[in-house]
Design a protein around this motif. Structure first.
Motif: not given
Length: 693
Positions: A49-59
């Motif tokens: 789980r990567d917070s930056l990757l998660t944020m970019l995919r959600e946005r």
């Protein structure tokens, strides 16, 4: 138009250089150009789980799921390296990258985060620089190199930028730009000597580098005693240990500080909360140590102060708590951090030049995300000053923070400044860049009253009555626009449509030559943007008014980059039907053609013939509008309002609007259910209208 996939590799030398801000800025930039932007990380942490990757995919939602958006975990990579299977690791990562590349028009790769000096347990991992250069070459990516400017002098920063470029170039990577992040003001300057590619310096923004109260609590395994999600999202800009007496601690409280104190210091908790409520200082939150909950009597006092601050309880003592807190790294975890990162990136990086370097052609498809991001960019490019009358409303305050951080517009908020600032402190919104004006005490009130009385004297409005009228925030804001003190106004989050637009009809009035003001909705479908008018203002326009609506809608479409091809809608196509309603549309179409011979227009035409090429070929072969209309003009409000809502719900379309048109200066009305995002989009639209005027 089918595009060749493009790939941009964001490579930083070591952790903590700010690759996240740069990657976010580049993804945002590409999202305005193409419909499908992918994000890929070669390596992610052990749990995947990567917070930056998660944020970019959600946005920026794309066609690829999270589990397909990275190459391997650190644990998997370590195991392969330990078994001397380095090439297998590279091959696996490249294979997973190719899978995402095939589904996207452009891909942003965010390089590895492990340090160049191997950490314990990672001795066998390849060095970061060579590893990223190798992958960039395998992917066929161009590289944007990111270096840290934190604490550097101008000379040191220049040397670091040159070293980053030449090191990657020597390893065979194609470096197109170097970006220094978190640069002190004293170190900012031009392109360093000896650097053959563009260089941009992005200054440090405390809110981006600061963890939130929630992040601090999670990292310290603290318990949330009280506080809403919004309170936990406040940024911790400083830490203050409360161990002294009340006057001393109050003297040392700083803006955005998290007060860390033993749970039995009720005196400090109440005093700090009172200072925050009074506006003496704006705190991030309160952290109690030693696992001690606060005294119930103190809690009741704090609750009555309505500070909006979170209280969290840590298990350790104050010394160890603050030592651990100082090592916490912030993530781009909240909308305000994302807005701040985008704002500082767009302000300091020449995005037009960077777009050219990345060589990404614009897609012929226009997705909702592309359209919305393009709104922000257009507004930023010609920054205007707008007035928001509902200055104490939470959604307006949160939107104001976003708009200011992104540089979308300069803003004036109306209302009692003390009340506006109090509400902003309660919700943790930073609105320091906005001008606050109280209509009741403003120096402009008397002048506005005189202007309004003169405008409405034919209606029996006296100076005394006008003095009372212009105290109303919507009338005051409209007078600001009419007097040139603001370029446009957005209201309606807490007011009715009538309360918002009636002042505009009385004071600003319509463009000369137009009989009516009207409105449009931008209908954001999956692959295109359509313009629907009029769906909100005119109940039953006559032929002349319908022609005016069509002309206004075509101009609005053109102002927002949509080529206007106008369909004058009816239940009949061409001469297939008859009746008063059809005749009205036919007459309106003739008026449009007479006034704008250059404008492609067709009418009367049915909706299916206007939008579907197959139906158009059967009903109106050879028409330049049928089957490819972009502007749909409805014969009456009943038809237009119901159609836009039906398309919105049935086709899962995003409806942006209503956008007022035909006024001499732009005023736009919000739905009372508008979200913060809706408000941001409407302000951007209003700013663009002001520039087009």
């Amino acid at each position: 138009m089918k595009l060749v996939a493009r790939s941009v590799y964001v490579a930083g030398l070591g952790p903590g250089v700010g690759k996240g801000t740069v990657a976010l800025g580049i993804v945002e930039l590409l999202s305005r150009q193409v419909a499908r932007v992918g994000v890929f990380r070669p390596l992610v942490s052990g749990n995947g789980r990567d917070s930056l990757l998660t944020m970019l995919r959600e946005r920026y939602p794309g066609p690829v799921g999270y589990d397909e958006s990275y190459g391997a975990t650190i644990a998997e990579a370590s195991a392969l390296i330990a078994d001397d299977r380095r090439e297998e690791l590279i091959g696996r990562i490249v294979e997973r990258y190719r899978a995402i590349e095939r589904q996207c028009s452009a891909v942003v790769v965010i390089g590895s985060d492990f340090a160049d000096k191997p950490a314990e347990g990672r001795e066998e991992l390849p060095r970061e620089l060579a590893f990223n250069a190798r992958l960039a070459t395998e992917f066929g990516s161009v590289v944007v190199s990111v270096v840290s400017g934190e604490g550097r002098s101008a000379e040191s920063l220049a040397a670091s930028a040159r070293s980053a470029y030449h090191s990657l170039d020597d390893l065979g990577a194609t470096v197109v730009a170097v970006i220094a992040n978190r640069v002190p003001a004293a170190a900012a300057g031009g392109v360093p000597d000896g650097l053959p590619v563009p260089f941009w310096a992005v200054p440090e923004v405390p809110v981006i580098a600061a963890p939130t109260v929630g992040e601090v609590a999670a990292a310290l395994d603290a318990t949330v005693f009280s506080g809403t999600p919004g309170a936990l999202d406040r940024d911790v800009l400083d830490y203050v240990v409360g161990a002294a007496q009340v006057p001393t601690v109050l003297e040392h409280l700083t803006e955005g500080a998290l007060l860390i104190t033993p749970g039995d210091r009720a005196d400090l908790l109440v005093a700090a909360s009172a200072a925050h409520a009074a506006g003496t200082v704006t705190l991030a939150g309160l952290m109690l140590t030693l696992g001690e909950p606060p005294d119930d009597r103190a809690v009741r006092v704090i609750e009555r102060l309505n500070t909006g601050l979170a209280i969290v309880i840590a298990k350790g003592d104050s010394y160890h708590t603050i030592s651990a807190a100082g090592r916490i790294e912030a993530q781009l975890s909240t909308p305000r951090k994302v807005d701040a990162a985008l704002g500082v990136f767009e302000e300091n990086v020449d995005t037009a030049e960077l777009t050219g370097l990345l060589d990404v052609a614009r897609s012929s498809r226009v997705t909702p995300l592309m359209f919305e991001n393009d709104l922000i960019e257009k507004a930023r490019a010609d920054r205007r000053h707008l007035v928001l009358p509902e200055g104490t409303e939470e959604r307006i305050l949160r939107a104001t923070e976003t708009l200011l951080r992104r540089g979308v517009a300069d803003l004036t908020l109306l209302g009692d400044p003390d009340e506006i600032n109090r509400r902003a402190r309660e919700i943790g919104a930073e609105i320091g860049g906005a001008r606050l004006v109280d209509p009741a005490t403003s120096q402009w009130r008397e002048d506005f009253a005189g202007r309004y009385a003169e405008l409405r004297k034919h209606r029996g409005v006296t100076l005394d009555l006008a003095y009372d009228v212009v105290r109303d925030v919507n009338y005051f804001g409209t007078m600001m626009v009419a007097a040139g003190l603001a370029d446009g106004m957005v209201s309606g989050a807490t007011h009715t449509t009538a309360a918002t637009i009636r002042p505009a009809f009385e004071i600003i009035k319509t463009v000369p030559g137009l009989s009516v003001a009207s409105s449009v909705f931008f209908m954001l479908l999956a692959d295109r943007v359509l313009v629907y008018g009029d769906c909100a203002v005119n109940p039953d326009p006559d032929a002349a008014q319908l022609a005016d609506i069509a002309l206004s809608s075509a101009r609005t479409a053109a102002a927002f980059g949509i080529e206007p091809r106008v369909a004058m809608l009816s239940y009949s196509t061409g001469s297939s039907g008859s009746g008063a309603d059809v005749d009205k549309v036919a007459a309106a179409t003739a008026l449009v053609r007479e006034r704008r011979p250059d404008l492609p227009v067709e009418g009367p035409i049915q909706y299916d013939a206007a939008i579907d090429p197959a139906v158009a070929a059967a009903k109106l072969p050879g028409s330049v509008v049928a089957g490819k209309a972009t502007v749909f003009v409805f014969p009456d409000l009943n038809t237009g309002n119901n159609t836009y809502k039906a398309v919105q719900r049935s086709a899962n379309a995003v409806a942006v609007g209503p956008v007022m048109q035909g006024l001499r200066r732009p005023v736009n009305d919000l739905s009372r259910g508008a979200t913060v995002k809706d408000i941001v989009n409407t302000v951007a639209i209003t700013a663009i209208q002001a520039g087009a005027r």
